[in-house]
Design a protein around this motif. Structure first.
Motif, PDB file in Angstrom:
ATOM      1  N   PRO A 132     -48.961 -10.391  35.962  1.00  0.00           N
ATOM      2  CA  PRO A 132     -49.877 -11.540  36.016  1.00  0.00           C
ATOM      3  C   PRO A 132     -49.353 -12.650  36.926  1.00  0.00           C
ATOM      4  O   PRO A 132     -50.126 -13.290  37.643  1.00  0.00           O
ATOM      5  N   GLU A 133     -48.034 -12.862  36.914  1.00  0.00           N
ATOM      6  CA  GLU A 133     -47.442 -13.851  37.820  1.00  0.00           C
ATOM      7  C   GLU A 133     -47.670 -13.444  39.275  1.00  0.00           C
ATOM      8  O   GLU A 133     -48.075 -14.259  40.113  1.00  0.00           O
ATOM      9  N   CYS A 164     -54.564 -15.874  31.650  1.00  0.00           N
ATOM     10  CA  CYS A 164     -53.509 -14.858  31.751  1.00  0.00           C
ATOM     11  C   CYS A 164     -52.792 -14.670  30.417  1.00  0.00           C
ATOM     12  O   CYS A 164     -52.538 -15.632  29.692  1.00  0.00           O
ATOM     13  N   ASP A 165     -52.451 -13.429  30.131  1.00  0.00           N
ATOM     14  CA  ASP A 165     -51.675 -13.085  28.944  1.00  0.00           C
ATOM     15  C   ASP A 165     -50.703 -11.963  29.277  1.00  0.00           C
ATOM     16  O   ASP A 165     -50.999 -11.094  30.109  1.00  0.00           O
ATOM     17  N   THR A 236     -65.220  -5.830  34.009  1.00  0.00           N
ATOM     18  CA  THR A 236     -65.178  -5.832  35.474  1.00  0.00           C
ATOM     19  C   THR A 236     -64.410  -7.033  36.017  1.00  0.00           C
ATOM     20  O   THR A 236     -64.073  -7.059  37.208  1.00  0.00           O
ATOM     21  N   HIS A 237     -64.137  -8.026  35.161  1.00  0.00           N
ATOM     22  CA  HIS A 237     -63.391  -9.210  35.577  1.00  0.00           C
ATOM     23  C   HIS A 237     -61.916  -9.115  35.204  1.00  0.00           C
ATOM     24  O   HIS A 237     -61.147 -10.029  35.527  1.00  0.00           O
ATOM     25  N   VAL A 290     -55.143 -10.369  33.192  1.00  0.00           N
ATOM     26  CA  VAL A 290     -55.684 -11.525  33.908  1.00  0.00           C
ATOM     27  C   VAL A 290     -57.197 -11.385  33.928  1.00  0.00           C
ATOM     28  O   VAL A 290     -57.740 -10.349  34.328  1.00  0.00           O
ATOM     29  N   GLU A 291     -57.877 -12.430  33.484  1.00  0.00           N
ATOM     30  CA  GLU A 291     -59.331 -12.468  33.587  1.00  0.00           C
ATOM     31  C   GLU A 291     -59.683 -13.223  34.864  1.00  0.00           C
ATOM     32  O   GLU A 291     -59.730 -14.464  34.874  1.00  0.00           O
ATOM     33  N   ARG A 292     -59.893 -12.491  35.933  1.00  0.00           N
ATOM     34  CA  ARG A 292     -60.153 -13.144  37.210  1.00  0.00           C
ATOM     35  C   ARG A 292     -61.551 -13.772  37.211  1.00  0.00           C
ATOM     36  O   ARG A 292     -62.421 -13.402  36.411  1.00  0.00           O
ATOM     37  N   PHE A 293     -61.738 -14.694  38.124  1.00  0.00           N
ATOM     38  CA  PHE A 293     -63.036 -15.342  38.246  1.00  0.00           C
ATOM     39  C   PHE A 293     -63.996 -14.422  38.990  1.00  0.00           C
ATOM     40  O   PHE A 293     -63.592 -13.681  39.894  1.00  0.00           O
ATOM     41  N   HIS A 294     -65.241 -14.501  38.615  1.00  0.00           N
ATOM     42  CA  HIS A 294     -66.271 -13.708  39.302  1.00  0.00           C
ATOM     43  C   HIS A 294     -66.567 -14.335  40.653  1.00  0.00           C
ATOM     44  O   HIS A 294     -66.856 -15.524  40.751  1.00  0.00           O
TER      45      HIS A 294
END
Length: 295
Positions: A132-133, A164-165, A236-237, A290-294
Protein backbone atom coordinates in the motif's frame (compact mmCIF):
# COMPACT_ATOMS: atom_id res chain seq x y z
CA UNK A 1 3.81 16.45 -24.00
CA UNK A 2 2.13 17.89 -20.92
CA UNK A 3 2.59 14.66 -19.02
CA UNK A 4 6.25 14.35 -19.98
CA UNK A 5 6.85 17.94 -18.92
CA UNK A 6 5.27 17.34 -15.49
CA UNK A 7 7.40 14.24 -14.98
CA UNK A 8 10.53 16.12 -15.94
CA UNK A 9 9.88 18.93 -13.49
CA UNK A 10 8.81 16.73 -10.56
CA UNK A 11 10.69 13.64 -9.33
CA UNK A 12 9.02 10.81 -7.42
CA UNK A 13 10.80 8.93 -4.64
CA UNK A 14 9.64 6.11 -2.36
CA UNK A 15 11.16 4.59 0.75
CA UNK A 16 12.39 1.01 0.33
CA UNK A 17 9.67 -0.32 2.65
CA UNK A 18 7.14 0.20 -0.17
CA UNK A 19 8.42 -3.06 -1.72
CA UNK A 20 8.77 -1.52 -5.17
CA UNK A 21 12.09 -3.28 -5.78
CA UNK A 22 10.03 -6.34 -6.72
CA UNK A 23 7.82 -4.60 -9.27
CA UNK A 24 9.88 -1.83 -10.89
CA UNK A 25 12.25 -2.28 -13.80
CA UNK A 26 15.55 -0.48 -14.31
CA UNK A 27 13.91 2.23 -16.39
CA UNK A 28 11.40 3.23 -13.74
CA UNK A 29 11.35 6.96 -12.95
CA UNK A 30 10.79 6.21 -9.24
CA UNK A 31 13.91 6.54 -7.06
CA UNK A 32 14.17 4.37 -3.94
CA UNK A 33 15.34 5.86 -0.63
CA UNK A 34 16.67 3.00 1.45
CA UNK A 35 16.24 2.62 5.17
CA UNK A 36 19.07 0.91 7.06
CA UNK A 37 18.81 -2.42 8.87
CA UNK A 38 21.14 -2.98 11.81
CA UNK A 39 21.91 -6.59 12.71
CA UNK A 40 24.90 -8.65 13.75
CA UNK A 41 26.98 -5.54 14.27
CA UNK A 42 26.54 -4.43 10.64
CA UNK A 43 24.48 -1.82 8.81
CA UNK A 44 22.72 -2.82 5.60
CA UNK A 45 20.84 -0.84 2.95
CA UNK A 46 17.31 -2.24 2.93
CA UNK A 47 16.67 -4.35 -0.17
CA UNK A 48 20.00 -3.44 -1.77
CA UNK A 49 22.83 -5.18 0.05
CA UNK A 50 20.42 -7.14 2.23
CA UNK A 51 17.74 -9.12 0.36
CA UNK A 52 14.59 -10.65 1.83
CA UNK A 53 15.85 -14.25 1.63
CA UNK A 54 19.17 -13.38 3.27
CA UNK A 55 17.34 -11.54 6.03
CA UNK A 56 14.99 -14.47 6.70
CA UNK A 57 17.88 -16.94 6.84
CA UNK A 58 19.72 -14.72 9.31
CA UNK A 59 16.62 -14.44 11.51
CA UNK A 60 16.23 -18.22 11.66
CA UNK A 61 19.86 -18.65 12.66
CA UNK A 62 19.85 -15.81 15.22
CA UNK A 63 16.39 -15.93 16.85
CA UNK A 64 17.39 -13.96 19.95
CA UNK A 65 19.37 -11.19 18.26
CA UNK A 66 17.95 -7.67 18.37
CA UNK A 67 17.47 -6.09 14.93
CA UNK A 68 16.61 -2.44 14.38
CA UNK A 69 16.06 -0.02 11.51
CA UNK A 70 16.98 3.61 10.95
CA UNK A 71 15.99 6.24 8.36
CA UNK A 72 18.15 6.88 5.30
CA UNK A 73 21.35 8.76 6.13
CA UNK A 74 20.86 12.54 6.01
CA UNK A 75 23.94 13.15 3.86
CA UNK A 76 22.77 10.48 1.40
CA UNK A 77 19.38 12.21 1.21
CA UNK A 78 20.99 15.60 0.75
CA UNK A 79 23.15 14.35 -2.14
CA UNK A 80 20.13 12.69 -3.74
CA UNK A 81 18.05 15.86 -3.74
CA UNK A 82 20.87 18.11 -4.92
CA UNK A 83 21.46 15.67 -7.75
CA UNK A 84 17.80 15.96 -8.74
CA UNK A 85 18.17 19.74 -8.75
CA UNK A 86 21.24 19.46 -10.98
CA UNK A 87 19.18 17.35 -13.41
CA UNK A 88 16.64 20.13 -13.81
CA UNK A 89 13.93 19.03 -11.39
CA UNK A 90 12.02 21.80 -9.64
CA UNK A 91 10.00 19.64 -7.23
CA UNK A 92 10.04 16.17 -5.69
CA UNK A 93 7.27 14.04 -4.19
CA UNK A 94 8.53 11.62 -1.54
CA UNK A 95 6.23 8.85 -0.24
CA UNK A 96 7.37 7.30 3.04
CA UNK A 97 6.69 4.54 5.50
CA UNK A 98 4.28 5.48 8.31
CA UNK A 99 5.74 7.80 10.93
CA UNK A 100 4.38 5.35 13.53
CA UNK A 101 7.09 2.93 12.40
CA UNK A 102 9.97 5.19 11.40
CA UNK A 103 11.28 8.75 11.75
CA UNK A 104 12.00 8.86 8.01
CA UNK A 105 9.20 11.29 7.11
CA UNK A 106 10.27 13.76 9.79
CA UNK A 107 13.91 13.57 8.71
CA UNK A 108 13.02 14.34 5.10
CA UNK A 109 10.77 17.22 6.20
CA UNK A 110 13.75 18.72 8.01
CA UNK A 111 15.78 18.45 4.83
CA UNK A 112 12.92 19.95 2.81
CA UNK A 113 13.06 23.05 5.01
CA UNK A 114 16.83 23.24 4.60
CA UNK A 115 16.56 23.02 0.79
CA UNK A 116 13.45 25.16 0.37
CA UNK A 117 15.28 27.66 -1.86
CA UNK A 118 16.74 24.91 -4.08
CA UNK A 119 14.05 22.25 -4.50
CA UNK A 120 10.43 22.00 -3.40
CA UNK A 121 10.13 18.67 -1.58
CA UNK A 122 6.64 17.32 -0.80
CA UNK A 123 6.75 14.66 1.93
CA UNK A 124 3.81 12.24 2.04
CA UNK A 125 3.72 10.21 5.25
CA UNK A 126 1.53 7.44 3.79
CA UNK A 127 0.42 6.18 7.21
CA UNK A 128 1.09 2.63 6.02
CA UNK A 129 3.83 0.34 4.72
CA UNK A 130 4.54 -2.54 2.30
CA UNK A 131 2.67 -2.56 -1.02
CA UNK A 132 0.00 0.00 0.00
CA UNK A 133 2.89 2.38 0.71
CA UNK A 134 4.44 1.64 -2.68
CA UNK A 135 1.09 2.28 -4.38
CA UNK A 136 1.35 5.97 -3.43
CA UNK A 137 4.50 6.39 -5.54
CA UNK A 138 2.95 4.48 -8.44
CA UNK A 139 -0.09 6.75 -8.33
CA UNK A 140 2.13 9.84 -8.22
CA UNK A 141 3.87 8.75 -11.41
CA UNK A 142 0.55 7.94 -13.10
CA UNK A 143 -0.96 11.31 -12.28
CA UNK A 144 2.12 13.30 -13.29
CA UNK A 145 2.17 11.37 -16.56
CA UNK A 146 -1.40 12.57 -17.15
CA UNK A 147 -0.23 16.15 -16.76
CA UNK A 148 -1.40 16.77 -13.20
CA UNK A 149 0.52 19.44 -11.30
CA UNK A 150 2.57 18.33 -8.25
CA UNK A 151 0.22 20.20 -5.89
CA UNK A 152 -2.75 18.29 -7.35
CA UNK A 153 -0.93 14.98 -6.96
CA UNK A 154 -0.05 15.78 -3.34
CA UNK A 155 -3.69 16.61 -2.57
CA UNK A 156 -4.80 13.33 -4.13
CA UNK A 157 -2.25 11.31 -2.13
CA UNK A 158 -3.26 12.97 1.13
CA UNK A 159 -6.86 11.85 0.54
CA UNK A 160 -5.69 8.32 -0.32
CA UNK A 161 -4.30 7.75 3.20
CA UNK A 162 -7.68 6.99 4.74
CA UNK A 163 -8.35 4.33 2.09
CA UNK A 164 -5.44 2.00 2.97
CA UNK A 165 -5.17 -0.99 5.29
CA UNK A 166 -2.60 -3.66 6.05
CA UNK A 167 -3.81 -6.93 7.57
CA UNK A 168 -0.98 -8.80 9.22
CA UNK A 169 -0.81 -12.29 10.72
CA UNK A 170 2.27 -12.80 12.91
CA UNK A 171 3.75 -15.64 14.92
CA UNK A 172 4.90 -13.34 17.74
CA UNK A 173 4.28 -9.80 18.93
CA UNK A 174 7.84 -9.42 20.22
CA UNK A 175 9.21 -7.69 17.08
CA UNK A 176 6.51 -5.03 17.28
CA UNK A 177 7.06 -4.40 20.99
CA UNK A 178 10.81 -4.01 20.49
CA UNK A 179 10.39 -1.52 17.67
CA UNK A 180 8.59 1.74 18.48
CA UNK A 181 6.77 0.18 21.45
CA UNK A 182 3.68 -0.85 19.50
CA UNK A 183 1.22 -3.19 21.20
CA UNK A 184 3.26 -3.37 24.38
CA UNK A 185 0.27 -4.23 26.53
CA UNK A 186 -0.60 -7.92 26.48
CA UNK A 187 2.19 -8.89 24.10
CA UNK A 188 4.21 -10.85 26.66
CA UNK A 189 1.20 -12.92 27.73
CA UNK A 190 0.22 -13.50 24.11
CA UNK A 191 3.69 -14.81 23.26
CA UNK A 192 3.98 -16.82 26.47
CA UNK A 193 0.80 -18.67 25.49
CA UNK A 194 2.24 -19.34 22.03
CA UNK A 195 -0.59 -17.54 20.27
CA UNK A 196 -0.52 -16.23 16.73
CA UNK A 197 -2.02 -12.78 16.19
CA UNK A 198 -3.95 -11.04 13.44
CA UNK A 199 -3.56 -7.25 13.33
CA UNK A 200 -4.90 -4.33 11.33
CA UNK A 201 -2.65 -1.38 10.57
CA UNK A 202 -3.62 1.93 8.95
CA UNK A 203 -3.13 5.66 9.42
CA UNK A 204 -5.12 5.53 12.67
CA UNK A 205 -2.69 3.04 14.21
CA UNK A 206 -2.56 -0.67 14.90
CA UNK A 207 -5.40 -2.75 16.31
CA UNK A 208 -5.73 -6.33 17.49
CA UNK A 209 -8.23 -8.46 15.59
CA UNK A 210 -7.67 -11.99 16.86
CA UNK A 211 -5.35 -14.31 18.79
CA UNK A 212 -5.40 -17.97 17.75
CA UNK A 213 -3.59 -21.21 18.47
CA UNK A 214 -2.31 -22.40 15.10
CA UNK A 215 -1.56 -21.35 11.53
CA UNK A 216 -4.80 -22.73 10.09
CA UNK A 217 -6.83 -20.56 12.45
CA UNK A 218 -4.53 -17.62 11.74
CA UNK A 219 -5.17 -17.94 8.00
CA UNK A 220 -8.94 -18.23 8.57
CA UNK A 221 -9.02 -15.07 10.72
CA UNK A 222 -6.92 -13.18 8.19
CA UNK A 223 -9.30 -14.07 5.36
CA UNK A 224 -12.33 -13.22 7.48
CA UNK A 225 -10.85 -9.81 8.31
CA UNK A 226 -10.29 -9.11 4.61
CA UNK A 227 -13.87 -10.07 3.79
CA UNK A 228 -15.25 -7.80 6.51
CA UNK A 229 -13.15 -4.78 5.51
CA UNK A 230 -13.96 -5.09 1.80
CA UNK A 231 -17.61 -6.13 2.12
CA UNK A 232 -19.05 -2.67 1.36
CA UNK A 233 -16.45 -1.67 -1.23
CA UNK A 234 -16.63 -1.83 -5.01
CA UNK A 235 -14.23 -4.65 -6.00
CA UNK A 236 -13.22 -2.81 -9.18
CA UNK A 237 -11.79 -0.01 -7.02
CA UNK A 238 -9.70 -2.30 -4.80
CA UNK A 239 -5.99 -2.94 -5.16
CA UNK A 240 -5.19 -6.01 -3.03
CA UNK A 241 -1.70 -7.43 -2.64
CA UNK A 242 -0.11 -10.23 -0.63
CA UNK A 243 3.23 -10.46 1.12
CA UNK A 244 5.17 -12.60 3.55
CA UNK A 245 8.34 -12.83 5.58
CA UNK A 246 10.25 -16.11 5.47
CA UNK A 247 7.87 -18.99 4.81
CA UNK A 248 6.63 -18.90 1.22
CA UNK A 249 4.91 -22.29 1.66
CA UNK A 250 2.77 -20.84 4.45
CA UNK A 251 1.89 -17.91 2.22
CA UNK A 252 0.91 -20.24 -0.64
CA UNK A 253 -1.32 -22.20 1.74
CA UNK A 254 -3.01 -18.93 2.66
CA UNK A 255 -3.33 -17.86 -1.00
CA UNK A 256 -4.91 -21.18 -1.96
CA UNK A 257 -7.46 -20.99 0.84
CA UNK A 258 -8.19 -17.34 0.02
CA UNK A 259 -8.89 -18.29 -3.59
CA UNK A 260 -11.27 -21.08 -2.58
CA UNK A 261 -13.20 -18.80 -0.22
CA UNK A 262 -13.28 -15.57 -2.19
CA UNK A 263 -12.07 -16.21 -5.75
CA UNK A 264 -9.17 -13.79 -5.28
CA UNK A 265 -5.85 -14.76 -6.86
CA UNK A 266 -2.90 -13.66 -4.73
CA UNK A 267 -0.54 -16.55 -5.46
CA UNK A 268 2.28 -14.20 -6.48
CA UNK A 269 3.00 -12.88 -3.02
CA UNK A 270 6.01 -10.60 -2.58
CA UNK A 271 8.57 -11.04 0.21
CA UNK A 272 8.54 -7.93 2.40
CA UNK A 273 11.70 -5.88 2.52
CA UNK A 274 14.02 -6.61 5.49
CA UNK A 275 13.11 -3.27 7.09
CA UNK A 276 9.45 -4.34 7.15
CA UNK A 277 10.43 -7.85 8.27
CA UNK A 278 12.01 -6.33 11.38
CA UNK A 279 8.46 -5.49 12.52
CA UNK A 280 6.65 -8.61 11.32
CA UNK A 281 9.13 -11.28 12.40
CA UNK A 282 9.46 -14.64 10.66
CA UNK A 283 6.65 -16.60 9.04
CA UNK A 284 4.30 -13.65 8.91
CA UNK A 285 1.78 -13.18 6.12
CA UNK A 286 -0.07 -10.04 5.17
CA UNK A 287 -2.56 -8.39 2.86
CA UNK A 288 -2.38 -4.83 1.59
CA UNK A 289 -5.67 -3.14 0.71
CA UNK A 290 -6.07 0.16 -1.11
CA UNK A 291 -9.44 1.51 -2.20
CA UNK A 292 -8.37 3.65 -5.13
CA UNK A 293 -10.45 6.53 -6.39
CA UNK A 294 -12.64 5.99 -9.42
CA UNK A 295 -11.13 7.79 -12.39
Amino acid sequence: MAGSYSLYRCAVLSTSTGMLDSVLDRNSPIDILRLSVHMGGHKYADGLDLKAAEFSDWLRNHPKEVITTSPPDMEYLRKTFYYLKSQGYHEAIVTTISSRLSDTAELIRQLAEEMANDLVIHVIDTGTTAMPEGFFALEAIRLLSLGKKPAEVVGYLEKLKSRCDVLLAVQSLTPLTKNNGLLRMGAAVNDWLGLKTVLRFNEKGISHLASVQNNDQMIDRLIEALMVITADKNPTHLVISGGYCGDEALYQKFACKLNKKTGLHLENGIPVSPAVGVYTGLDAIGIGIVERFHD
